[in-house]
Design a protein around this motif. Structure first.
Motif, mmCIF file in Angstrom:
data_model
loop_
_atom_site.group_PDB
_atom_site.id
_atom_site.type_symbol
_atom_site.label_atom_id
_atom_site.label_comp_id
_atom_site.label_asym_id
_atom_site.label_seq_id
_atom_site.Cartn_x
_atom_site.Cartn_y
_atom_site.Cartn_z
ATOM 1 N N ILE A 59 -2.920 -0.367 1.301
ATOM 2 C CA ILE A 59 -4.041 -0.508 2.241
ATOM 3 C C ILE A 59 -3.755 -1.668 3.191
ATOM 4 O O ILE A 59 -2.952 -2.537 2.911
ATOM 5 C CB ILE A 59 -5.398 -0.760 1.533
ATOM 6 C CG1 ILE A 59 -5.316 -2.021 0.653
ATOM 7 C CG2 ILE A 59 -5.838 0.442 0.736
ATOM 8 C CD1 ILE A 59 -6.660 -2.598 0.313
ATOM 9 N N GLU A 60 -4.457 -1.632 4.320
ATOM 10 C CA GLU A 60 -4.340 -2.697 5.311
ATOM 11 C C GLU A 60 -5.522 -3.640 5.144
ATOM 12 O O GLU A 60 -6.551 -3.273 4.586
ATOM 13 C CB GLU A 60 -4.398 -2.098 6.723
ATOM 14 C CG GLU A 60 -3.319 -1.083 7.031
ATOM 15 C CD GLU A 60 -1.984 -1.759 7.292
ATOM 16 O OE1 GLU A 60 -1.992 -2.838 7.917
ATOM 17 O OE2 GLU A 60 -0.949 -1.224 6.854
ATOM 18 N N GLU A 61 -5.361 -4.817 5.717
ATOM 19 C CA GLU A 61 -6.454 -5.785 5.689
ATOM 20 C C GLU A 61 -7.713 -5.219 6.342
ATOM 21 O O GLU A 61 -8.827 -5.480 5.926
ATOM 22 C CB GLU A 61 -6.017 -7.062 6.406
ATOM 23 C CG GLU A 61 -6.874 -8.248 6.076
ATOM 24 C CD GLU A 61 -6.042 -9.433 5.606
ATOM 25 O OE1 GLU A 61 -6.505 -10.552 5.800
ATOM 26 O OE2 GLU A 61 -4.947 -9.240 5.057
ATOM 27 N N LYS A 62 -7.515 -4.418 7.377
ATOM 28 C CA LYS A 62 -8.669 -3.889 8.116
ATOM 29 C C LYS A 62 -9.432 -2.820 7.330
ATOM 30 O O LYS A 62 -10.522 -2.418 7.714
ATOM 31 C CB LYS A 62 -8.236 -3.334 9.474
ATOM 32 C CG LYS A 62 -7.352 -2.088 9.389
ATOM 33 C CD LYS A 62 -7.167 -1.453 10.757
ATOM 34 C CE LYS A 62 -6.119 -0.375 10.790
ATOM 35 N NZ LYS A 62 -6.229 0.669 9.769
ATOM 36 N N ASP A 63 -8.841 -2.317 6.248
ATOM 37 C CA ASP A 63 -9.516 -1.299 5.453
ATOM 38 C C ASP A 63 -10.577 -1.883 4.523
ATOM 39 O O ASP A 63 -11.286 -1.155 3.848
ATOM 40 C CB ASP A 63 -8.497 -0.501 4.629
ATOM 41 C CG ASP A 63 -7.518 0.252 5.513
ATOM 42 O OD1 ASP A 63 -7.930 0.636 6.621
ATOM 43 O OD2 ASP A 63 -6.354 0.436 5.105
ATOM 44 N N VAL A 64 -10.634 -3.201 4.487
ATOM 45 C CA VAL A 64 -11.604 -3.843 3.599
ATOM 46 C C VAL A 64 -12.790 -4.332 4.415
ATOM 47 O O VAL A 64 -12.643 -5.031 5.414
ATOM 48 C CB VAL A 64 -10.961 -5.033 2.860
ATOM 49 C CG1 VAL A 64 -11.967 -5.690 1.930
ATOM 50 C CG2 VAL A 64 -9.755 -4.556 2.081
#
Lengths: 92, 282
Positions: A59-64
């Protein structure tokens, strides 16, 4: 109910009470946790969550997505993690 | 009330709400104007530039939902999307809160520029709520602006500070420094206007203030009890039921978006007669 609301209207306007309540909740939060340190743990928490999940799912940071609702009795922290479509545990 | 987001490409207009002097109604106006724009269907974001003294969140009523802030985004600790708080009343409105714990030096020109660039790709209006004073926070709030709303009270120190700020807008901003660029469109928003006191000569008139500042008038917001009530409950005044102030803000917002709305000075209690008399006298 009607009678009750009539009685309530006799009291001073409610918006002042709302203002006081809002301030008390907010300031209680700001004063505890020492203001400074408190606000800063969230980015670190997010980083740790991302790191933990990445062990299993890419996952990417932006997915959180981290949300918070500070309340009088309790506060809630809501963390939404968007998993990629093909998210399946690594090498099962 | 139209709240349907438009499908056309975002306008990406940056509007700074500034004043120099504190306590004249910048945050109240930033909240009311951004809510007014969003209510008209424009995708709007309002940014708090008062680093260290966060208050826009309280006026907008989202103080309990702040997770990340403007500074977290500048410093790369959070993505812009994560720091934006969606308004619960208008789906076209977002709030970007400032940090309560850092100081104004955390605002860098490059950081602010980058964030504005991202916001311009998504929003029609980016409303920058400036801190009082003319230091870094205020400079950063105005630097990239396309338009400025200079909030002014009909009172000597406020008018003087507004004049100073108008000077800065025409010299210390990106548009001023870029040769050939159209200058910032600056307009005055006169707030806390008390028609009764103007009538007995205790307060400067709209024309007095405009004559001194020599910039166009965006609107006149009457002194109104609705303002404190709205702030008590954390609702921008235009969303807090009908009032003279809300009406005046809605008119100002329509003018901002290019509509030709007649300048009316609404009194809190008795419009009509006084208003007409004044209209003729001025």
């Amino acid at each position: 109910m009607n009678l009750f609301s009539f009685v309530r209207k006799q009291r001073p306007p409610q918006s002042a009470q709302t203002a006081k309540d809002r301030l008390q909740i907010l300031l209680a939060h700001e004063r505890s946790g020492g203001g400074a340190g408190k606000a800063d743990y969230l980015p670190m928490l997010q980083r740790d969550i991302v790191a933990a999940i990445r062990k299993y799912v890419p996952i990417e940071e932006k997915d959180v997505d981290v949300r918070m609702e500070r309340g009088e009795q309790m506060s809630s922290l809501e963390i939404n993690i968007e998993l990629p479509q093909a998210a399946s545990p690594k090498a099962g | 009330m139209t709240t349907e987001p438009k499908n056309n490409p975002p306008l990406g207009r940056v509007i700074v709400i500034t004043s120099g002097k504190g306590g004249v109604g910048k945050t109240t106006s930033a909240a009311a104007i951004s809510a007014g724009l969003a209510k008209q269907g424009f995708r709007t974001v309002v940014i708090d530039f008062d680093v260290g003294l966060r208050n826009l969140d309280m006026i907008m009523g989202c103080e309990r939902r702040v997770v990340f802030d403007f500074i977290n985004v500048i410093q790369g600790d959070a993505k812009l999307k994560q720091a934006l708080i969606k308004d619960k009343r208008l789906d076209t409105l977002s709030i970007l809160p400032t940090s309560q714990t850092r100081d104004k030096d955390a605002l860098t020109k490059e950081g602010v520029e980058q964030i504005l660039k991202e916001l311009k790709a998504e929003f029609d209006y980016i409303v920058c709520d400036s801190p009082a004073g003319i230091e870094r926070g205020a400079q950063m709030a105005m630097y990239f602006a396309d338009e400025a709303v200079v909030v002014t009270n009909p009172e000597v120190s406020s008018v003087r500070d507004s004049d100073r700020v108008l000077g800065l807008l025409s010299s210390q901003t990106k548009r001023a420094e870029t040769s050939g660029a159209e200058p910032i469109k600056a307009q005055v928003l006169l707030t806390r206007y008390d028609q009764a006191r103007v009538d007995i000569g205790e307060m400067m008139t709209v024309d007095d203030v405009l004559e001194i500042l020599a910039v166009p008038l965006l609107g006149v917001i009457p002194e109104s009890k609705a303002i404190l009530r709205a702030s008590n409950v954390g609702t921008p005044v235009v969303l807090d039921g009908p009032s003279a102030a809300a009406q005046a803000y809605e008119d100002a917002v329509s003018r901002l978006t290019g509509s030709d709305v007649e300048m009316r000075i609404v009194g809190e209690r008795r419009p009509g007669l006084f208003q007409r008399l004044f209209g003729r006298a001025s």
